[in-house]
Enzyme design. Structure first.
Site, PDB file in Angstrom:
ATOM      1  N   ASN A  11       0.830  -1.214   0.000  1.00 54.75           N
ATOM      2  CA  ASN A  11       0.000   0.000   0.000  1.00 54.75           C
ATOM      3  C   ASN A  11       0.854   1.250   0.000  1.00 54.75           C
ATOM      4  OD1 ASN A  11      -2.429  -1.450   0.405  1.00 54.75           O
ATOM      5  ND2 ASN A  11      -2.143  -1.431   2.628  1.00 54.75           N
ATOM      6  N   ASN A  43       5.523  -4.785   4.233  1.00 61.95           N
ATOM      7  CA  ASN A  43       6.187  -4.513   5.515  1.00 61.95           C
ATOM      8  C   ASN A  43       6.921  -5.763   6.020  1.00 61.95           C
ATOM      9  OD1 ASN A  43       5.127  -1.935   5.543  1.00 61.95           O
ATOM     10  ND2 ASN A  43       3.448  -2.427   6.944  1.00 61.95           N
ATOM     11  N   LEU A 214       1.777  -9.409  21.989  1.00 60.13           N
ATOM     12  CA  LEU A 214       1.092  -8.623  23.016  1.00 60.13           C
ATOM     13  C   LEU A 214       1.578  -7.178  23.048  1.00 60.13           C
ATOM     14  CD1 LEU A 214       1.234 -11.446  25.702  1.00 60.13           C
ATOM     15  CD2 LEU A 214      -0.862 -10.582  24.626  1.00 60.13           C
ATOM     16  N   SER A 216       3.274  -3.922  23.784  1.00 60.14           N
ATOM     17  CA  SER A 216       4.181  -3.453  24.839  1.00 60.14           C
ATOM     18  C   SER A 216       4.264  -4.452  25.999  1.00 60.14           C
ATOM     19  CB  SER A 216       3.729  -2.091  25.348  1.00 60.14           C
ATOM     20  OG  SER A 216       2.408  -2.219  25.837  1.00 60.14           O
ATOM     21  N   GLY A 244       3.606  -5.063  14.289  1.00 62.97           N
ATOM     22  CA  GLY A 244       3.256  -6.490  14.194  1.00 62.97           C
ATOM     23  C   GLY A 244       3.863  -7.114  12.945  1.00 62.97           C
ATOM     24  N   ASP A 245       3.922  -6.349  11.863  1.00 65.64           N
ATOM     25  CA  ASP A 245       4.523  -6.854  10.620  1.00 65.64           C
ATOM     26  C   ASP A 245       6.032  -7.031  10.806  1.00 65.64           C
ATOM     27  OD1 ASP A 245       1.985  -6.464   9.529  1.00 65.64           O
ATOM     28  OD2 ASP A 245       2.487  -4.425   8.883  1.00 65.64           O
ATOM     29  N   GLY A 280       6.011   5.875  10.522  1.00 64.83           N
ATOM     30  CA  GLY A 280       5.760   5.047   9.352  1.00 64.83           C
ATOM     31  C   GLY A 280       5.919   3.573   9.690  1.00 64.83           C
TER      32      GLY A 280
HETATM   33  O1  RIB Z   1       0.209  -3.176   9.527  1.00 65.86           O
HETATM   34  C1  RIB Z   1       0.434  -1.865   9.099  1.00 65.86           C
HETATM   35  C2  RIB Z   1      -0.051  -1.686   7.712  1.00 65.86           C
HETATM   36  O2  RIB Z   1      -1.454  -1.831   7.703  1.00 65.86           O
HETATM   37  C3  RIB Z   1       0.197  -0.326   7.129  1.00 65.86           C
HETATM   38  O3  RIB Z   1       1.439  -0.212   6.480  1.00 65.86           O
HETATM   39  C4  RIB Z   1      -0.990  -0.110   6.201  1.00 65.86           C
HETATM   40  O4  RIB Z   1      -0.659  -0.137   4.855  1.00 65.86           O
HETATM   41  C5  RIB Z   1      -1.982  -1.201   6.572  1.00 65.86           C
HETATM   42  O5  RIB Z   1      -2.044  -2.140   5.616  1.00 65.86           O
END
Ligand code: RIB
Length: 298
Positions: A11, A43, A214, A216, A244-245, A280
């Site tokens: 995205n 990500n 979880l 923090s 999380g990614d 970001g």
């Molecule tokens: O997990 C974060 C992502 O969720 C962002 O980069 C955004 O694009 C959404 O997909």
């Protein structure tokens, strides 16, 4: 395992940073805005690459200006790109407040029509394969059906949350965050003990290993019948987008290198925490040496 494949969304993220998140019907003034690439798939691929493994990323962009911006960013990362083009690049509107909390709305664009037919010749064998749920669930099911017998380790992030039994049952590791784990398990998580109960329920239901992110509070690993809690690495978070990614990508890198899930979860905890110290999603993801320096200094 020989390598890592990431199959998922990409995205353009429009990030508005303000003192507090808006409530319904409220307008708040942003202090800054950022235009960055993101998407849960891209990500995770960047997190893999930054933490020392060259992944292959399968995604679908639009035929537009945003796609050019994104491709220029992705080409600077050490990864193989298998990119197809549809109409519009996916877009996320992200509001972030000073505490680091965020709210995200996603327009899928080309991610929404990514299909296995976009990659007719794909063959994946002896790889760690990362999925998230920002591409059609049918596409994920089709990929899984094609690759599941080939000695791959499938790691699925059930985010955005949808409970798809086929995907979850055919994943080797499911990595929900706290909210997703509550939904999958059908119980509240207020403490680490609650998280342990939730993870047992999820494992029983899908016969898959579970890692609950979880935030923090660290992470809980329920792997091959052993349940272990890993404390967080504490930082001052400014933006939790993509943390999380980052966790999933870093987990996969370290797991490919070591085969040690506990060490991989600790590594991923640190990487995810560091990712929250900048704005970001992937622009703020750390590199392998930064994570190792902290692990070894412990
Ligand atoms: O997990 C974060 C992502 O969720 C962002 O980069 C955004 O694009 C959404 O997909």
């Amino acid at each position: 395992m020989k390598d890592i494949k990431v199959i998922g969304s990409v995205n353009i993220d429009i990030i508005m940073s303000s003192r507090k998140l808006p409530s319904t019907g409220e307008t708040v003034k942003a202090d800054k805005y950022y235009l960055y690439p993101g998407g849960k798939g891209a990500n995770q691929a960047v997190a893999v690459s930054r933490t020392g493994i060259r992944p292959e990323f399968f995604g679908k962009l639009g035929n537009d200006y945003f796609a050019e911006i994104i491709i220029n960013y992705l080409k600077k990362e050490n990864m193989e790109l298998s990119i197809k083009y549809g109409q519009n690049t996916g877009m996320a509107m992200i509001n972030v407040e000073t505490s680091g909390r965020n709210m995200i709305t996603v327009y899928p664009g080309s991610n929404g029509d990514m299909s296995i037919d976009d990659f007719p010749d794909v063959k994946i064998r002896d790889s760690i394969v990362l999925f998230q749920q920002e591409i059609p669930l049918k596409t994920i099911r089709d990929f899984i059906a094609r690759i599941k017998e080939n000695g791959n380790v499938i790691i699925t992030d059930p985010s955005p949350y949808v409970e798809d039994r086929y995907i979850l049952e055919n994943s080797d590791i499911i990595t929900p965050n706290q909210t997703e784990a509550q939904l999958l398990a059908g119980c509240d998580i207020k403490s680490i003990e609650d998280a342990k109960k939730a993870s047992s329920k999820i494992r029983e239901k899908y016969k898959s290993n579970v890692i609950i992110k979880l935030g923090s509070r660290g992470s809980l690993v329920d792997y091959n019948g052993e349940l272990k809690y890993f404390k967080p690495y504490s930082v001052k978070a400014v933006d939790t987008t993509g943390a999380g990614d980052c966790f999933n990508g870093a987990l996969a890198s370290e797991f490919l290198r070591t085969g040690d899930i506990d060490r991989s979860a600790e590594f991923a905890n640190i990487a995810a925490a560091l990712s929250t110290t900048g704005h970001g999603a992937f622009p703020s993801f750390p590199y392998q040496n930064q994570v190792i320096a902290i692990m070894e200094g412990k």
